[in-house]
Design an enzyme around this catalytic site. Structure first.
Site, PDB file in Angstrom:
ATOM      1  N   HIS A 376      -8.293   7.020  14.468  1.00  0.00           N
ATOM      2  CA  HIS A 376      -7.691   7.451  13.199  1.00  0.00           C
ATOM      3  C   HIS A 376      -8.521   7.099  11.978  1.00  0.00           C
ATOM      4  O   HIS A 376      -8.024   7.220  10.859  1.00  0.00           O
ATOM      5  CB  HIS A 376      -6.302   6.840  13.021  1.00  0.00           C
ATOM      6  CG  HIS A 376      -5.306   7.276  14.043  1.00  0.00           C
ATOM      7  ND1 HIS A 376      -4.427   8.317  13.824  1.00  0.00           N
ATOM      8  CD2 HIS A 376      -5.065   6.830  15.289  1.00  0.00           C
ATOM      9  CE1 HIS A 376      -3.666   8.470  14.904  1.00  0.00           C
ATOM     10  NE2 HIS A 376      -4.033   7.582  15.808  1.00  0.00           N
ATOM     11  N   LYS A 567       0.894   7.855  -1.313  1.00  0.00           N
ATOM     12  CA  LYS A 567       0.176   7.433  -0.107  1.00  0.00           C
ATOM     13  C   LYS A 567      -0.189   5.978  -0.311  1.00  0.00           C
ATOM     14  O   LYS A 567      -0.030   5.438  -1.407  1.00  0.00           O
ATOM     15  CB  LYS A 567      -1.075   8.282   0.113  1.00  0.00           C
ATOM     16  CG  LYS A 567      -1.955   8.428  -1.144  1.00  0.00           C
ATOM     17  CD  LYS A 567      -3.135   9.345  -0.921  1.00  0.00           C
ATOM     18  CE  LYS A 567      -2.818  10.816  -0.979  1.00  0.00           C
ATOM     19  NZ  LYS A 567      -3.140  11.540   0.241  1.00  0.00           N
ATOM     20  N   ARG A 568      -0.680   5.312   0.754  1.00  0.00           N
ATOM     21  CA  ARG A 568      -1.161   3.957   0.578  1.00  0.00           C
ATOM     22  C   ARG A 568      -2.263   3.905  -0.474  1.00  0.00           C
ATOM     23  O   ARG A 568      -2.991   4.876  -0.675  1.00  0.00           O
ATOM     24  CB  ARG A 568      -1.689   3.422   1.915  1.00  0.00           C
ATOM     25  CG  ARG A 568      -0.582   3.105   2.897  1.00  0.00           C
ATOM     26  CD  ARG A 568       0.333   2.020   2.379  1.00  0.00           C
ATOM     27  NE  ARG A 568      -0.333   0.737   2.324  1.00  0.00           N
ATOM     28  CZ  ARG A 568      -0.205  -0.209   3.248  1.00  0.00           C
ATOM     29  NH1 ARG A 568       0.561  -0.014   4.300  1.00  0.00           N
ATOM     30  NH2 ARG A 568      -0.850  -1.359   3.137  1.00  0.00           N
ATOM     31  N   LYS A 573      -9.003   6.873  -1.178  1.00  0.00           N
ATOM     32  CA  LYS A 573      -8.017   7.915  -1.484  1.00  0.00           C
ATOM     33  C   LYS A 573      -8.064   8.315  -2.962  1.00  0.00           C
ATOM     34  O   LYS A 573      -7.468   9.303  -3.372  1.00  0.00           O
ATOM     35  CB  LYS A 573      -6.614   7.446  -1.108  1.00  0.00           C
ATOM     36  CG  LYS A 573      -6.411   7.281   0.396  1.00  0.00           C
ATOM     37  CD  LYS A 573      -5.013   6.769   0.722  1.00  0.00           C
ATOM     38  CE  LYS A 573      -4.836   6.379   2.176  1.00  0.00           C
ATOM     39  NZ  LYS A 573      -4.606   7.524   3.083  1.00  0.00           N
ATOM     40  N   THR A 675      -1.425  13.372   6.405  1.00  0.00           N
ATOM     41  CA  THR A 675      -0.253  14.088   6.915  1.00  0.00           C
ATOM     42  C   THR A 675       0.741  14.361   5.785  1.00  0.00           C
ATOM     43  O   THR A 675       1.526  15.308   5.862  1.00  0.00           O
ATOM     44  CB  THR A 675       0.455  13.286   8.033  1.00  0.00           C
ATOM     45  OG1 THR A 675       0.535  11.916   7.629  1.00  0.00           O
ATOM     46  CG2 THR A 675      -0.295  13.388   9.339  1.00  0.00           C
ATOM     47  N   LYS A 679       3.310  17.722   4.682  1.00  0.00           N
ATOM     48  CA  LYS A 679       4.717  17.698   4.258  1.00  0.00           C
ATOM     49  C   LYS A 679       4.891  18.458   2.943  1.00  0.00           C
ATOM     50  O   LYS A 679       5.840  19.233   2.778  1.00  0.00           O
ATOM     51  CB  LYS A 679       5.198  16.247   4.109  1.00  0.00           C
ATOM     52  CG  LYS A 679       5.202  15.479   5.419  1.00  0.00           C
ATOM     53  CD  LYS A 679       5.312  13.970   5.236  1.00  0.00           C
ATOM     54  CE  LYS A 679       4.884  13.280   6.528  1.00  0.00           C
ATOM     55  NZ  LYS A 679       4.654  11.829   6.363  1.00  0.00           N
TER      56      LYS A 679
HETATM   57  C1  26Q Z   1      -5.681  -3.299  12.283  1.00  0.00           C
HETATM   58  C2  26Q Z   1      -5.937  -4.621  12.585  1.00  0.00           C
HETATM   59  C3  26Q Z   1      -5.221  -5.648  11.995  1.00  0.00           C
HETATM   60  C4  26Q Z   1      -4.204  -5.325  11.119  1.00  0.00           C
HETATM   61  C5  26Q Z   1      -3.931  -4.001  10.830  1.00  0.00           C
HETATM   62  C6  26Q Z   1      -4.676  -2.994  11.406  1.00  0.00           C
HETATM   63  C7  26Q Z   1      -4.385  -1.579  11.063  1.00  0.00           C
HETATM   64  C8  26Q Z   1      -3.075  -1.144  10.920  1.00  0.00           C
HETATM   65  C9  26Q Z   1      -2.797   0.165  10.580  1.00  0.00           C
HETATM   66  C10 26Q Z   1      -5.404  -0.659  10.894  1.00  0.00           C
HETATM   67  C11 26Q Z   1      -5.115   0.649  10.565  1.00  0.00           C
HETATM   68  C12 26Q Z   1      -3.816   1.082  10.399  1.00  0.00           C
HETATM   69  C13 26Q Z   1      -3.442   2.456  10.028  1.00  0.00           C
HETATM   70  C14 26Q Z   1      -4.280   3.455   9.863  1.00  0.00           C
HETATM   71  C15 26Q Z   1      -3.812   4.777   9.450  1.00  0.00           C
HETATM   72  O1  26Q Z   1      -2.671   4.956   9.079  1.00  0.00           O
HETATM   73  N1  26Q Z   1      -4.696   5.788   9.480  1.00  0.00           N
HETATM   74  C16 26Q Z   1      -4.300   7.119   9.098  1.00  0.00           C
HETATM   75  O2  26Q Z   1      -3.844   7.797  10.266  1.00  0.00           O
HETATM   76  C17 26Q Z   1      -3.291   9.051   9.933  1.00  0.00           C
HETATM   77  C18 26Q Z   1      -2.712   9.649  11.200  1.00  0.00           C
HETATM   78  O3  26Q Z   1      -3.735  10.068  12.048  1.00  0.00           O
HETATM   79  C19 26Q Z   1      -4.320   9.946   9.271  1.00  0.00           C
HETATM   80  O4  26Q Z   1      -3.679  11.125   8.855  1.00  0.00           O
HETATM   81  C20 26Q Z   1      -4.950   9.251   8.073  1.00  0.00           C
HETATM   82  O5  26Q Z   1      -6.022  10.030   7.561  1.00  0.00           O
HETATM   83  C21 26Q Z   1      -5.461   7.880   8.467  1.00  0.00           C
HETATM   84  O6  26Q Z   1      -5.940   7.178   7.327  1.00  0.00           O
END
Ligand code: 26Q
Length: 833
Positions: A376, A567-568, A573, A675, A679
């Protein structure tokens, strides 16, 4: 005759044979009253909508559980192949209205509540969000399991039952303050605890060689500190099809004998403390949506998920087939949601070898035939790596297995590229250096038969960049699965007025076949249709205004252009680019350059990771600018900037129907998919966006005329890096100069000198990876095209219709069908109603 298992009395009727529950208004009135009075013990004097919400949810849940059991038995009998979606996050949001929609009881329930003098909306609103995720990746998992159930695919979601979900965000003096989200404090009526399926999870200890009774050498993981994983199941209903799948979330608890030992030794306090240590593992969701490196607790969480889920699945297999794993790979498939659960690769090897006595080769063959990995992110700094020393301490047996996987793998690489030692070092699962590290993405790739990205561009860039060596070795493993969103939650439920109108015009097939929306294009020249579409969009905006008004006192103008970015918070971004444009508009107003003006409300929302300094400063900047602009009488209705605190799933359900313009403005090549963009589009918003992630495919679907494109391409971004000179670009652009001057002279600082210096310096730096300044002019020009289009109501309405009409590709039903056909190889299983 069915026999109950726990009684030896004479043959009797099954204790679970029940007449099916009614779905009429009267049935809900009766059940509601019973739960409200007897189970919850409340009466008419209780004013809190919470208990009414609970009583209704219990009644609805009964209908789900009925179908759930049926689905479970049907899968069991059909002996079908199954897939498991392993994810550290399931960002479910609220359940009640979705459950009602999918059961087809929304109308009956609303009438029942009306007859009881209750407002269904108020009950729905009193449900807390299940915020067990950060953002895109977690919400994608939630949309996926909705689509799996709707497509009648035998898929189970496995995750963690965090006691505390995503923090809730409040803004104090313009700054983000995090508050814990104790979402379970009032209980959770949707889950069922199943202690009978508890599994034991090992940590620590050491590995020793032992010889069993038959003289066979075995590795044994001993002297471990164990915890228990207890499952909590939530029903996941398909859309009006009788299927109810399962989301199984693990909670960590202490082992009983561990406590008892301490207790017998007389140390009561120690034994309670030990319980706490164990329960801490599933206590809190990590609120970073990028890698937070090295935290031992995080690795424990990941292993809890991987080990408990795989033990669960293997135990089920052994229960049916004994120790015969010949057909295991034909019947099971594991999808890894990013690398977060990727220790599963080594864990499946451990279970097959150490617990079930399989040889390495056989275990490896099964593992490689059952694991599939989804990536991702393209940001190299976000790739997960764990220090070997931490791994060794926490999971010594797993580390051993990873070393062995690596040895076999590197032998394969050496055979393919003899003598290429650099490549061996590059591809090794172990990164050498001052601290040795395990590269989790490489472990996932090596252990999987499928590796996919989440949008066309993203998958292409994975193959050409991040994972190029692996693509060269195994081109056939790599594929794309463009993301989607579920049209049930993101159109049918969140925008009922528009949904109803669409159904009146083209029938209701679109709810499960979103490509049907294409038929809306037949109406773009139908004046009456367009007028109605425009009215519905305005109504949705008004609802958003009313919702915002209840949260804080701001009055927005329904005729203004609603320009939304939620978004975050991340530098890539580029919320900052949005902000620069807002300052530019403000500057124009102050200079009287307002001929032909388009009133605009810029709405921004999102959370920053608590430790992400720059993201938090940007939030502060937005709030400060908002204060200045919204209180300047010269500005008035022309421009508003609103920061919407505590952005979450239930907020998006209100926001996306009311947006005119969706901002998808990441630096090209950085947003894997996005995503939120889907929406908004589905609900008739137009996109202003870069050629990044799924924006590219959105633009392909709607056509260039119906998309506001701007900015450098991914190639151009990479080229420019070598000679990027933002200061020079600022000097060449008078508008941008004035914007930067306003920022630099402290116009928005409000008695905090220097507070935005780091933000300003970051975008002025020639090393700015996000190249915000480079896209400013192109962005402003695109915004001018937006304004021109918005001033022509008929044109805008037409573009809006075309956007919704062409959003069919972005249903997770399509995405999941692709996963099922091309990766999982599942067949739908019909459930007799
Ligand atoms: C990893 C290690 C330790 C703590 C947290 C994490 C961690 C947690 C969540 C790393 C990444 C995430 C989330 C990533 C994420 O949301 N990526 C998004 O995924 C979406 C679905 O595929 C995409 O549409 C987005 O582009 C992408 O940024």
């Amino acid at each position: 005759m069915p026999q109950n298992t726990f009684t030896k009395s004479k043959p009797c009727e099954s204790i679970t044979d029940l007449p099916s529950l009614g779905l009429e208004k009267e049935d809900f009135i009766t059940d509601f009253k019973r739960y409200y009075s007897y189970r919850l013990g409340r009466d008419e004097h209780c004013r809190s909508p919470h208990y009414a919400y609970e009583a209704l949810s219990l009644a609805v849940s009964d209908r789900l559980v009925e179908r759930w059991k049926n689905t479970y038995n049907t899968y069991r009998e059909s002996d079908c192949k199954k897939a498991y979606y392993l994810s550290m996050e399931f960002l479910m949001g609220r359940t009640l209205s979705n459950a009602m929609l999918n059961l087809g009881i929304t109308g009956a329930v609303a009438e029942a509540m009306y007859d009881l003098g209750l407002e269904i909306e108020e009950l729905i609103e009193s449900e807390p969000d299940a915020g067990l995720g950060n953002g895109g990746l977690g919400r994608l998992a939630a949309c996926f399991i909705d689509s799996c159930a709707t497509l009648q695919l035998p898929v189970t979601g496995y995750g963690l039952r965090y006691e505390y979900g995503m923090f809730s965000q409040v803004i104090v003096n313009g700054e983000q303050v995090e508050r814990p989200d104790h979402w379970l404090k009032n209980g959770n009526v949707w889950e069922i605890e199943r202690p009978e399926y508890t599994h034991r999870i090992k940590f620590g200890g050491r590995v020793e060689q032992s010889v069993n009774e038959r003289g066979v050498k075995r590795r044994s993981w001993v002297d471990t500190t164990d915890i228990l994983a207890v499952p909590y199941d939530t029903p996941i209903p398909g859309y009006q099809n009788g299927t109810v799948n399962t989301l199984r979330l693990w909670k960590a608890t202490a082992t009983e004998e561990f406590n008892l030992e301490e207790f017998n030794a007389g140390d009561y306090a120690e034994s309670v403390a030990a319980k706490n240590t164990a329960e801490n593992i599933s206590m809190v969701l990590y609120p970073n949506d990028a890698n937070e490196n090295g935290k031992s607790l995080r690795l424990q969480q990941q292993y809890l998920l991987a080990s408990a889920s795989l033990q669960d699945i293997v135990a089920n297999w052994v229960g049916r087939h004994g120790n015969n794993f010949t057909h295991f790979a034909e019947k099971n498939c594991f999808q890894l949601n990013d690398t977060h659960p990727s220790v599963a690769v080594a864990e499946l090897m451990r279970i097959l070898m150490d617990t079930h006595g399989l040889k390495w080769a056989k275990a490896w063959e099964i593992t490689r035939q059952t694991m599939a990995y989804t990536n991702h992110t393209l940001l190299p700094e976000a790739l997960e790596k764990w220090s070997v020393s931490l791994f060794e301490r926490l999971l010594p047996r797993l580390m051993e297995i990873i070393y062995e996987i690596n040895a076999h793998f590197l032998a394969e690489v050496a055979l393919h590229w003899p003598g290429d030692n650099e490549r061996l070092a590059r591809m090794s699962l172990i990164e050498e250096g001052s601290e040795k590290k395990v590269r989790m993405a490489y472990l996932a790739i090596v252990g999987s038969f499928s590796v996919n990205g989440v949008a066309e561009l993203h998958s292409k860039l994975l193959q050409e960049g991040l994972f190029k060596d692996f693509y060269d070795l195994w081109p056939d493993k790599f594929n794309n699965k463009t993301n989607g969103v579920t049209p049930r939650r993101w159109l049918a439920a969140c925008n009922p007025e528009l949904a109803k109108f669409i159904t009146e015009m083209i029938g209701d097939k679109w709810i499960t076949d979103l490509s049907e929306l294409k038929k809306l294009e037949n109406f773009v020249n139908d004046k009456k249709f367009c007028k109605k579409w425009y009215e519905l969009q305005q109504n949705a905006k008004q609802r958003l205004i009313d919702y915002k008004k209840t949260e804080f006192d701001i009055d927005l103008n329904v005729n203004a252009l609603f320009d939304v970015q939620v978004k975050r918070f991340h530098e890539y971004k580029r919320q900052l680019l949005n902000v620069l444009h807002v300052i530019h508009l403000y500057d124009r107003i102050k200079r009287g350059d307002t001929e032909n003006w388009t009133d605009r409300c810029v709405l921004i929302g999102g959370k920053a990771a608590p430790g992400y300094y720059m993201a938090k400063r940007i939030i502060k900047l937005i709030n400060n600018i908002s204060d200045v602009i919204n209180n300047d009488p010269d500005v008035g209705e022309k421009l508003k900037l609103v920061f919407m605190p505590n952005y979450r799933v239930s907020a998006m359900e209100k926001i996306c129907p009311g947006a005119d313009l969706s901002e998808q403005i990441s630096t090209a090549g950085k947003e894997a998919s996005g995503t939120g963009n889907m929406k908004f589009m589905m609900n008739g918003a137009l996109t202003i966006g870069t050629l990044d992630g799924a924006n590219i495919e959105i633009r392909e679907e709607v056509g260039d005329d119906n998309f506001f494109l701007f900015g450098l391409t991914e190639d151009e971004v990479e080229d420019l890096r070598h000679h990027y000179d933002p200061v020079n670009m600022i000097n060449q652009d008078e508008d941008l100069q004035r914007v930067m001057n306003l920022l630099e002279c402290g116009h928005f600082n409000q008695f905090e000198p220097g507070i935005f210096d780091d933000v300003i310096n970051s975008i002025k730096s020639s090393g700015d990876p996000w190249m915000t300044i480079a896209d400013f002019r192109s962005f402003v020009n695109a915004q001018k095209r937006v304004e021109a289009a918005y001033q022509d109501k008929d044109l805008w309405t037409r573009m809006s219709i075309i956007n919704t009409a062409n959003s069919g590709k972005f249903s997770t039903d399509r995405t999941i069908k692709n996963y099922s056909d091309e990766i999982w190889n599942l067949e739908p299983v019909a459930i007799s109603k």
